[in-house]
Design a protein around this motif. Structure first.
Motif: not given
Length: 201
Positions: A126-131, A159-169, A144-149
């Protein structure tokens, strides 16, 4: 089968790094953000069919949406980028998801085998994501800035992590943005998925 390949970078973080990453993203032209409350439940058959096939089955509540997702063939690249097949659809239950996922490209045989067997809850995240959607020229990616349990077997871990996901281009531009962010904040790669870290508790 229509393969959907998810490509992302994942880094370890803390509250300070989440704040700094948000500032980095907010300073860029074309960024827009939203907050999502994620409640993830991971399932497998009693005999571990999905684990043996390097697959992960997840039912996740994303604010008011319920989404079933199947991930396959996780790969770690030398540069630290993770790439795997990902198929998802809206579903109220994991059984409904398994019945609908083949229409979205997921392997029909694997979905049928999992659906026919008893499923058990493996772990929860379970976490809160700032996308934050970023656009650089014709390239789009999501920070994605994720923080939770993480929860498993009555045990919990933060849980505390940063993700960068490819979308397009341009994928090259995506890699450049990831390198820029990692260097700017001296980020340390996170090699394990949320599922793997929860199971390891």
């Amino acid at each position: 089968m229509n393969k959907t390949m998810e490509k992302e970078y994942k880094w370890r973080a803390n509250d300070w790094l989440l704040g700094q990453a948000l500032l980095w993203a907010s300073s860029r032209i074309g960024s827009q953000s939203r907050t999502i409350h994620m409640q993830s439940r991971y399932y497998d058959t009693l005999d571990g069919l999905l684990h043996s096939r390097q697959a992960a089955l997840r039912l996740r509540r994303e604010n008011d949406r319920s989404v079933c997702c199947l991930k396959l063939r996780n790969q770690n690249t030398p540069a630290g980028m993770r790439a795997h097949e990902e198929y998802q659809c809206e579903a109220a239950s994991v059984q409904e998801g398994l019945s609908r996922l083949p229409a979205h490209g997921a392997p029909r045989e694997l979905c049928a085998q999992a659906s026919a067997a008893p499923l058990e809850l493996i772990c929860e995240v379970d976490f809160r994501r700032c996308a934050i959607l970023l656009q650089e020229g014709d390239t789009v990616c999501e920070l994605a800035l994720d923080e939770g349990t993480l929860r498993h077997g009555g045990r919990t871990a933060p849980l505390c992590e940063i993700e960068l996901e490819y979308v397009a281009g341009s994928e090259q531009t995506f890699h450049v943005l990831a390198a820029e962010l990692a260097e700017h904040l001296s980020l340390v790669p996170e090699p394990e998925s949320k599922l793997a870290r929860a199971i390891a508790l």
